[in-house]
Every structure is written in C-alpha cells, then in structure tokens.
Scaffold this active site. Structure first.
Site, PDB file in Angstrom:
ATOM      1  N   GLU A   1       1.743   3.624   2.997  1.00  0.00           N
ATOM      2  CA  GLU A   1       2.287   2.984   4.193  1.00  0.00           C
ATOM      3  C   GLU A   1       3.819   2.982   4.116  1.00  0.00           C
ATOM      4  O   GLU A   1       4.489   1.960   4.239  1.00  0.00           O
ATOM      5  CB  GLU A   1       1.651   1.599   4.351  1.00  0.00           C
ATOM      6  CG  GLU A   1       0.132   1.737   4.542  1.00  0.00           C
ATOM      7  CD  GLU A   1      -0.676   0.446   4.413  1.00  0.00           C
ATOM      8  OE1 GLU A   1      -0.076  -0.634   4.488  1.00  0.00           O
ATOM      9  OE2 GLU A   1      -1.911   0.549   4.235  1.00  0.00           O
TER      10      GLU A   1
ATOM     11  N   GLU B   1       0.593  -4.986  11.000  1.00  0.00           N
ATOM     12  CA  GLU B   1       0.178  -3.590  10.827  1.00  0.00           C
ATOM     13  C   GLU B   1       0.969  -2.755  11.820  1.00  0.00           C
ATOM     14  O   GLU B   1       0.733  -2.818  13.033  1.00  0.00           O
ATOM     15  CB  GLU B   1      -1.327  -3.452  11.122  1.00  0.00           C
ATOM     16  CG  GLU B   1      -2.226  -4.040  10.072  1.00  0.00           C
ATOM     17  CD  GLU B   1      -2.691  -3.012   9.052  1.00  0.00           C
ATOM     18  OE1 GLU B   1      -2.476  -1.804   9.267  1.00  0.00           O
ATOM     19  OE2 GLU B   1      -3.276  -3.434   8.044  1.00  0.00           O
TER      20      GLU B   1
ATOM     21  N   HIS C   1       0.841  -1.205   0.000  1.00  0.00           N
ATOM     22  CA  HIS C   1       0.000   0.000   0.000  1.00  0.00           C
ATOM     23  C   HIS C   1       0.874   1.254   0.000  1.00  0.00           C
ATOM     24  O   HIS C   1       1.743   1.422   0.854  1.00  0.00           O
ATOM     25  CB  HIS C   1      -0.937  -0.003   1.212  1.00  0.00           C
ATOM     26  CG  HIS C   1      -2.041  -1.004   1.064  1.00  0.00           C
ATOM     27  ND1 HIS C   1      -2.571  -1.723   2.102  1.00  0.00           N
ATOM     28  CD2 HIS C   1      -2.707  -1.407  -0.057  1.00  0.00           C
ATOM     29  CE1 HIS C   1      -3.528  -2.524   1.637  1.00  0.00           C
ATOM     30  NE2 HIS C   1      -3.628  -2.358   0.330  1.00  0.00           N
TER      31      HIS C   1
ATOM     32  N   HIS D   1       2.252  -3.835   6.747  1.00  0.00           N
ATOM     33  CA  HIS D   1       1.327  -2.724   6.477  1.00  0.00           C
ATOM     34  C   HIS D   1       1.385  -1.739   7.635  1.00  0.00           C
ATOM     35  O   HIS D   1       2.084  -1.949   8.617  1.00  0.00           O
ATOM     36  CB  HIS D   1      -0.110  -3.260   6.342  1.00  0.00           C
ATOM     37  CG  HIS D   1      -0.345  -4.028   5.079  1.00  0.00           C
ATOM     38  ND1 HIS D   1      -1.047  -3.523   4.015  1.00  0.00           N
ATOM     39  CD2 HIS D   1       0.045  -5.267   4.709  1.00  0.00           C
ATOM     40  CE1 HIS D   1      -1.076  -4.419   3.037  1.00  0.00           C
ATOM     41  NE2 HIS D   1      -0.420  -5.498   3.432  1.00  0.00           N
TER      42      HIS D   1
HETATM   43  C1  NO5 Z   1      -5.079  -4.435   5.369  1.00  0.00           C
HETATM   44  C2  NO5 Z   1      -5.558  -5.706   6.032  1.00  0.00           C
HETATM   45  C3  NO5 Z   1      -4.779  -6.918   5.545  1.00  0.00           C
HETATM   46  C4  NO5 Z   1      -5.552  -5.679   7.501  1.00  0.00           C
HETATM   47  C5  NO5 Z   1      -5.890  -4.345   4.089  1.00  0.00           C
HETATM   48  O1  NO5 Z   1      -5.181  -0.775   6.553  1.00  0.00           O
HETATM   49  S1  NO5 Z   1      -4.680  -1.806   5.662  1.00  0.00           S
HETATM   50  O2  NO5 Z   1      -5.065  -1.601   4.288  1.00  0.00           O
HETATM   51  N1  NO5 Z   1      -3.101  -1.777   5.771  1.00  0.00           N
HETATM   52  N2  NO5 Z   1      -5.253  -3.258   6.180  1.00  0.00           N
HETATM   53  O3  NO5 Z   1      -7.028  -3.885   4.139  1.00  0.00           O
HETATM   54  O4  NO5 Z   1      -5.362  -4.747   3.064  1.00  0.00           O
HETATM   55 ZN    ZN Z   2      -2.019  -1.767   4.027  1.00  0.00          ZN
END
Ligand code: NO5
Ligand code: ZN
Ligand code: CA
Ligand code: CA
Length: 313
Positions: free
Chosen positions: A82, A279, A79, A206
């Site tokens: 991030e 996370e 992402h 993440h």
């Molecule tokens: C992730 C999940 C795998 C928890 C997602 O906020 S996030 O986008 N990093 N959470 O939704 O892909």
């Molecule tokens: Zn993410």
C-alpha cells in the site's frame, strides 16, 4: 535468445515513477525537518525486523517542548504494497509545514505525530523484484506477519485472521510478536503522561477501497465491552464527517469484514483514542500510476480531525 536477455534483467525494479522508496522517503523527511526546525522534529520509534529505522516526526509550534496540546497520530504503511499511503504521509508533512494560515493555527494548537512507514522491510521487498510482488506482511520469518492482525486487542479471535504462517492475514505467534507493532506500541504507551493518554485521535492509512472505518473490527456489535452505544455513535458521527470531506464510504470496520488484531481496535480498546482506518483509492489498485489527486483528497479530513481533537471534552 530472448530468455538470455530476460535473465540479464536488473535484480531490482525501480518503484513506480514519483513514488518514494525507503531511501527517498528518508531523504525527503530529513529535508523537510531541516527546512522547518521550529515546527518539525524527526526521530525513530525503533527498528524493523531487518533493522531499518522506523522514522517519525512531530509537527507543532515550539516543537522541542512537550506542550499541553491534544495529540494526533497518523500511521502509514502497515501493509507493504500500500505504497500510496507513504506518499500520503509525505504529502501531509508538506501540507502541515506549508505556512497556510489555517494550518499554522491548527498546528499551533495540536501536536501531530506521523509514522511514515511502519513496514519498510515489506515495502522494499515488494519493489525488489522485476515487478511488484503484491506483498502485504512484514518480513519476519518464516513468512511474514500481518502487522494489522498483530495488535493485542482480542488478538486472533475472529473473522479474517489466520494462525497459519503462510496466510496473508497471519496474526503472528502472539500479540505484538512483530518488532514493528512493538515499536509503535511503545511509542503510544510513552504518550501516557501522569496517567493520561495524550493522543486523542488517530488515522491508520491503508489502500485500496475508498473507505473511512471506525472500530470495532473484531465484532459486528455496535456496543461491546469497552464501547458504549453513545461512544459508538460519537465515533460514527465523526467518521461520517471525515468521509464527507474525502468522498469515501463510511462504515464500521466490521461492516467490511470482521477481523481481529487491527491497530484502531487496540487504540480505542486500550486508550479510547478516536481511531479510524482510511482506505485510499483508487479501488482495487495497489499501484496507481498517479497518486497526487488521491492524497490531496485527505487534506481536508485530516485538518478536520485536528480541529476535532482541539474540541474534545
Ligand atoms: C484492512 C482493514 C482494516 C479494512 C485490513 O485491504 S486492507 O488490508 N488494507 N484492509 O484487512 O487490515
Ligand atoms: Zn491495508
Ligand atoms: Ca506546540
Ligand atoms: Ca503534549
């Protein structure tokens, strides 16, 4: 007059101080690889939609040789916003090459793969305005694909995932429609040797929620096709140990929310790789001014996972 000055502002803001954009990340990886040629080898798993190399390294003793050692995969930056996860990767590369005796021992008994930024187009785009854009997806037309909804295990079936291209969690036109997920899939498939997947454990990094998550994300069930109750208990037990080491909250991915097409679901569903999502904190902040303490929290759980990988049946 103020608006004139405003329009004269630079077209590109710098990343936050201390953060590595794509060029700085690439230079840093090169420098570490050059300084430790005996244990680090750098390569590209392929290219992003806009043609950036997707840089990876292998860390192990006798790095040029594919030895019969359990392999561990660490993935950063699916992402775009991030960015702290890219810093996590560079920090772990430093730690794995630090010469600390415990680390030297672990690195000589495993082969560790780090993929530093699976979504460089997205993270460059995120920094490219006057202020961060809160961009999540890659940059594939028409409006980006959420790489962590594009993996081909129960793709698009359930939960927070969208078929609308403008949605934040757009799954893509079909499984593996994104060049970035295709490149990483091809790399992981290439680690299947004589019918045996060499990668035994993985973390997909993440932010920003301070969580350790295990599969499945696509269903709330504890056991399902491809996962017995005993396998679920094993994933959860190790996940809780990892979370005790970094202080995060441990739960099944679908306890946070149900979502299909995530990388760890595919790693487990396809290959039975012990796969986790970390996370990072701080909670709800994609752009923390300081990241040093946060990334240091994950030294111990990563070393625990390497150790666990050497003890698998
Ligand atoms: C992730 C999940 C795998 C928890 C997602 O906020 S996030 O986008 N990093 N959470 O939704 O892909
Ligand atoms: Zn993410
Ligand atoms: Ca080795
Ligand atoms: Ca090997």
């Amino acid at each position: 007059m103020a608006w004139l000055l405003w329009t004269a502002a630079p077209a590109r803001a710098d990343p936050l101080p201390g953060y590595h954009d794509y060029a700085a990340m690439t230079a840093r990886i090169d420098a570490v690889a050059a300084a430790h040629p005996d244990i680090v080898s750098r390569f590209s798993i392929g290219r992003s939609y806009d043609g950036r190399e997707l840089w990876a390294v292998k860390v192990s003793d006798n790095v040029a040789i594919d030895e019969l050692e359990p392999e561990v995969l660490l993935v950063f930056g699916q992402h775009a916003r991030e960015h702290i996860t890219v810093e996590q990767g560079l920090y772990l590369l430093d730690q794995l090459t630090s010469g600390d005796p415990r680390v030297v021992d672990l690195v000589s008994r495993t082969e560790v793969w780090l993929v530093f930024n699976l979504n460089p187009d997205g993270s460059e785009y995120d920094w490219a305005g006057e202020r961060p854009r809160f961009w999540r997806k890659n940059r594939q037309p028409p409006d980006g694909t959420d790489l962590n909804r594009n993996w081909g295990y129960h793709w698009g079936c359930c939960g927070i995932v969208s078929r609308r291209p403008r949605a934040e969690a757009y799954r893509g036109g079909r499984p593996f429609s994104a060049p970035e997920t295709r490149a990483l899939r091809a790399f992981i498939n290439s680690r299947r040797i004589a019918g045996v997947q060499q990668i035994k454990a993985a973390i997909d990094f993440h932010s920003a929620a301070e969580l350790v998550l295990w599969p499945f994300g696509y269903t709330r069930a504890d056991s399902a096709k491809d996962m017995t109750a005993a396998q679920h208990r094993r994933l959860a037990r190790l996940g809780r140990r990892l979370a005790r080491a970094n202080g995060y909250t441990a739960e099944q991915s679908s306890d946070l929310y149900v979502a299909a097409g995530e990388l760890p679901d595919w790693l487990w569903g396809r290959y039975r790789i012990l796969a986790y999502t970390f996370e990072l904190g701080p909670r709800d902040d994609f752009y923390p001014a300081r990241f040093e303490d946060e990334v240091a929290r994950n030294r111990e759980p990563v070393l625990l996972l390497l150790d666990a990988a050497t003890r698998l049946p």
